[in-house]
Every structure is written in C-alpha cells, then in structure tokens.
Write a protein that holds these residues in place. Sequence first.
Motif, PDB file in Angstrom:
ATOM      1  N   ALA B  78       0.821  -1.206   0.000  1.00 58.60           N
ATOM      2  CA  ALA B  78       0.000   0.000   0.000  1.00 58.60           C
ATOM      3  C   ALA B  78       0.860   1.264   0.000  1.00 58.60           C
ATOM      4  N   GLN B 114      -2.128   8.769  -4.790  1.00 59.17           N
ATOM      5  CA  GLN B 114      -2.130   7.332  -4.531  1.00 59.17           C
ATOM      6  C   GLN B 114      -1.650   6.622  -5.799  1.00 59.17           C
ATOM      7  N   GLN B 116      -0.093   3.698  -5.978  1.00 57.21           N
ATOM      8  CA  GLN B 116       0.081   2.251  -5.870  1.00 57.21           C
ATOM      9  C   GLN B 116      -0.969   1.475  -6.662  1.00 57.21           C
ATOM     10  N   SER B 117      -2.150   2.082  -6.877  1.00 49.80           N
ATOM     11  CA  SER B 117      -3.148   1.375  -7.682  1.00 49.80           C
ATOM     12  C   SER B 117      -4.036   2.323  -8.474  1.00 49.80           C
ATOM     13  N   THR B 118      -4.716   3.246  -7.801  1.00 48.67           N
ATOM     14  CA  THR B 118      -5.752   4.006  -8.504  1.00 48.67           C
ATOM     15  C   THR B 118      -5.236   5.263  -9.196  1.00 48.67           C
ATOM     16  N   ASP B 120      -5.323   8.108  -7.821  1.00 46.07           N
ATOM     17  CA  ASP B 120      -6.174   9.220  -7.370  1.00 46.07           C
ATOM     18  C   ASP B 120      -5.394  10.209  -6.509  1.00 46.07           C
ATOM     19  N   PRO B 156     -10.072   5.862   1.702  1.00 44.67           N
ATOM     20  CA  PRO B 156      -9.184   4.895   1.053  1.00 44.67           C
ATOM     21  C   PRO B 156      -7.996   4.553   1.962  1.00 44.67           C
ATOM     22  N   ALA B 157      -7.110   3.719   1.453  1.00 45.43           N
ATOM     23  CA  ALA B 157      -5.972   3.250   2.244  1.00 45.43           C
ATOM     24  C   ALA B 157      -5.181   4.416   2.828  1.00 45.43           C
TER      25      ALA B 157
END
Lengths: 420, 162
Positions: B78, B114, B116-118, B120, B156-157
Amino acid sequence: MALQNTNDYSALIGNGLVDSRVYRDESIFKDEMKKIFHDGWSFVAHESEVPNVGDYVRRSIGGEPYLVVRDRAGEINILSNKCTHRGTLLCQQEKGNVRGAITCWYHGWVFGLEGELKSIPYEAGSKGLDHQCLPKATVGNYKGFIFATLNSDPIDFLDYLGDGASLIDRAVECSPVQKIRLSTGWAKFLYKTNWKLQCENNIDGYHVNYVHASLARSIESRYNEAVLAEEEKLKTTAVDWGNGHSELFLAAGFESDLEWLGYSDVKPLKPFAATYRDQLFDAYEESRAARIVRDGPPHALIFPNLFLAETNIVYYEVNDVGQTVQRHTPMLLEGVSDEVNVRIIRLCEAALGPTSFFLPDDGVITERQQAAFQGEPMNIDLRRGLGREKQDGMGVMESHVTDEVTNRAFWNRYKEIMTA
Amino acid sequence: MISNEEYREVCELIYREARFADEAKYGEWESLLTDDMEYWVPIEHDNPDPDTQLSLLYDNRSRVSTRIRMLKTGVRHAQVPPSPMTRVISNVEVESTGDDEYTVSSAFMLGELQIQSTGDLHWWIGRLEHRLRRVDGELKIARKRVDLINSKEAVPALAFLI
C-alpha cells in the motif's frame, strides 16, 4: 463492451473459471442488485445496534436506502428511507433515535415505527387519495444478526442460512452468555474494486505470503503458521459449507489457548484473559469450552456480504460496480470484563481498515485486479485444489488452506442464483 | 505564556515531523518520538474514548515500531512506492502544560497521490494535536492525535504516516 440484459451466466462462470466482465459490467451489476440483494437475503445489521425503541441505523440494501428501526413492541423493522411523497431521505444521519415517529422535513409527512403513514399536514387536500406507507423489507434474525430481502416471498431464511448458522453459532458462543454487541461504531474503508473481489480476497488462504509479506517480516503473529510454512506442513484448511458460505479454518494451526486474542506459549495469558478462559469453562461443558478457547470465532464468509472476521464483524456496502465500501467493527462479547473487549477493539484496529496492518495491502492488490479488468476480458482461474478437495458425508467440501475451494463455493452459489 | 523561542522550537519540530512523513523518511520520523509515544486517529471527535469506541488507528509505541518496520520492508504494497505527498500545517497554537511539556493544536491539509493502484489524488484534511515532552534536552513527540474531518466516511488506504 457491455453485455446486453440477457447475460449468460452459465457461460460467464465455469467450474473455477470466471469471466472478468462480471467485475466491471454495469448490466451484470444491475442483475446482481436485483437477484442477489433485492430478491435474496443479505446481512444488514446486528440487533445490538438499535437497543431502544425508536433507535435506527441507516443501511443500504442493494443500493436502496433503508432504516433498521426498533419499534414499540421491541421488534425490528426495516423500512424504506424514502418518503413516499416525493422521495426525500427521511433520516440523513447514520444512526440516531426518531423519538416515536419518523417525520419528513420536506412537507411534514409522519410515519410510525412500523412504516405506517400516521399524518400529513392539511389533510383535506389528500382526501380520497391512497398515499402510501413506507415499504418494508422482509427481516430474518439469527441470534441477533439481522438479514433482509426486498422480496415479499423469499426462500426460507433458515434454508438460505444453512450451515452458515453454525458459523454464527461459533462466533456468538465466544461470549459466555452467548451474546455479542456491536457498540463501538463502524469504520469504513473505500476500495475501488467490484464487491466480489473483496468477497474472494477475504476468504482466500493463498495470498498471505505475498500480500502480507511486510507484516510477516515485521512481527510474530498467529498468521505466521499460515504464512511461512511449507505447503505440506500447513495444517489450516479451506471449507465450503454450502449455499455460498465458506471458511478458512485457521484454528487448525493454533497450538495454544486464546491464540485468537493474541496469546501464545511465548506470550502467556494476562490475568483478565485467564479469567475469561475460566468463564468459558464455567459456562459450557468441558469439551465445548476447550474447543472455544482453542479455536475462537471463525474466519468465514456468509454469502453474499457478511464476513465473520474472527473477533470482528465485516460487511460490504454494495452501491457501485467499481467501488465497494467495507465496513468493520469489533465483535464485543457480553458477560466478559472490559479488558477483554478493549483487547478485541485493539485487534480490530490492527487487522482491519485503512490504516491497519493487513487490509491496505489487500486493497491495492485487488485494485490492481480491477484496473486490469478494464482491458480485454480474461478468465480468472480459481481452480486450485480441484484435484485434492474432499467432500465429507454431509456434503461439506474441505481442502488445503491455499486451495480456492472457498472462492468456488462463492461462485457456485452465485451462478445458481444468477441462472435461476 | 510561552516565549517566542519556545514557540519557534515547537513549530520547527512539528514542521520537521511533517517533512519526514511526507518524504517517507521512516527512521528519521521515528527518532522524533518518545519511548512511550501514542499515535491516534479517532473516528469520533467529541471526547472520543479509545476503550469503548473504534478508532481508525490507535498505536502504542510498540505498534508504532511494527508500523515503521513494515514500511521499511519494501513490501508494504500500500506504500510501495511511497505516495508523493505534501502537507501544510497552520494555525499553530501552543500551550505549556508542565515543565518542558507542551500541547500543540494545529490544522493541516495533506495532498496525497495514490500511485500504488488508482492514481487518485486524495485530500486529507483535519486537525492535529501534539503533546511534546523534553527528553535529555531534546523536544520529542509523546502523543499525536489526528482528527480527520471525514473520519466517519469511507476513506481509502491510509498506510502512510498521517
């Protein structure tokens, strides 16, 4: 490209093979809302959240706004949160007490705690008109766990629950008076994934070494047995209980009492924990008490949206095809000392939610799946263990903890419902 | 009343802590903490009680160490790679609460990308309360409480140091 409204679920879902369009297609999502969440049963609340007359919590059932309300007779009603006049949300706050009646602040229509339309201002103008009461969901209550369906003629609640009931039993019996309480509030974690990826992940025993590598390298925990051993040495199992309900039986790897509260032979029981153990032996006959002390509550998914996460209760709020809110709260036990429950709250913060030691990593990994599914459809391969899973005489399927028997349990049930 | 020197020393510590967190300098961040530091992100803002209410985060010092060790492994997905972040801290009010002890209240806005994935861009906004204590001549952080304005909403995370 979106499929049309006649999605062929028997083609999309094979035995352990799942077409990735089921995680991103809007028309499939609409079908799921109708067939799984509106017509079928799903978890909504626990009765301890609304202890007093007029107490309510806001919940969504397949995207529809509802209120879980305790009425004057002490019964729990699940009422639409939409005024039948012009649809205004009746209660905006997450929880509260409506003080005897639910009033719409747009034009003053008043509804009773059973959803009945009690009064409207200037009623002469409404003479002869069949203004409506609040629609009610059908309620199922098993040991305080409240499930609902918008179907007025659903399948029998206990038939839906099936062996899931025994999983709830194993959670509730951790209280010496067989009562749990959800009173500390919920935390909400936002994932940009389809809800089913969270169902798969939480009941997947195969990912621990990789997704949770940072924790395994940083701390001794009860998950290390599940994390670091070689394949043939892993004692924990994955279980398909039928009806889509499944479990990772972590307790098979436990070697001392109350490991599920964080104790072990290197971290002996604190006095309050020893007292709690004694309470269980006072409350139950010896072999049952010994099993509870050793095994603790289950790590299990009750289809479709309730995750019994050991000493936590988790459920998914499903409102959007590409976004899921996972709510979690500690499962407090009645009849034990405050210290036991404080311990359970601390475990919850460590394991679940956006800051925790586990879930943020599950979140980004599954978000990377969701991102990948924006491309060409592919088959997700959940066939691991097909060659070695074993069915017992009662029809319960069990296999190695890293086998995807739990995920197949989910998808088999999903397919049954979606093709019905 | 506190002196201008004390005010400046407190602000320097708070700003340094913010920069270490922004730049994922985990060891340097941890070096600013007392041995009994408490790190807390409550969900409720009005007299929250960590023993009866769930928090988003409630770390004692040993749990802070675990958090830092995890971030340092390089496989805390994350935060691999760490989110590019910038936080602005303002409205700093300092109260002397004992011999060489201060309670510091401030407001913050933190922009996090962010990656790491999205991908955003998230805005994390809220108030901070630091309790500071002088240990062997050096001002350290004995407690940090972070009240996010959206702590009750779905977030989120939050695997970085907030």
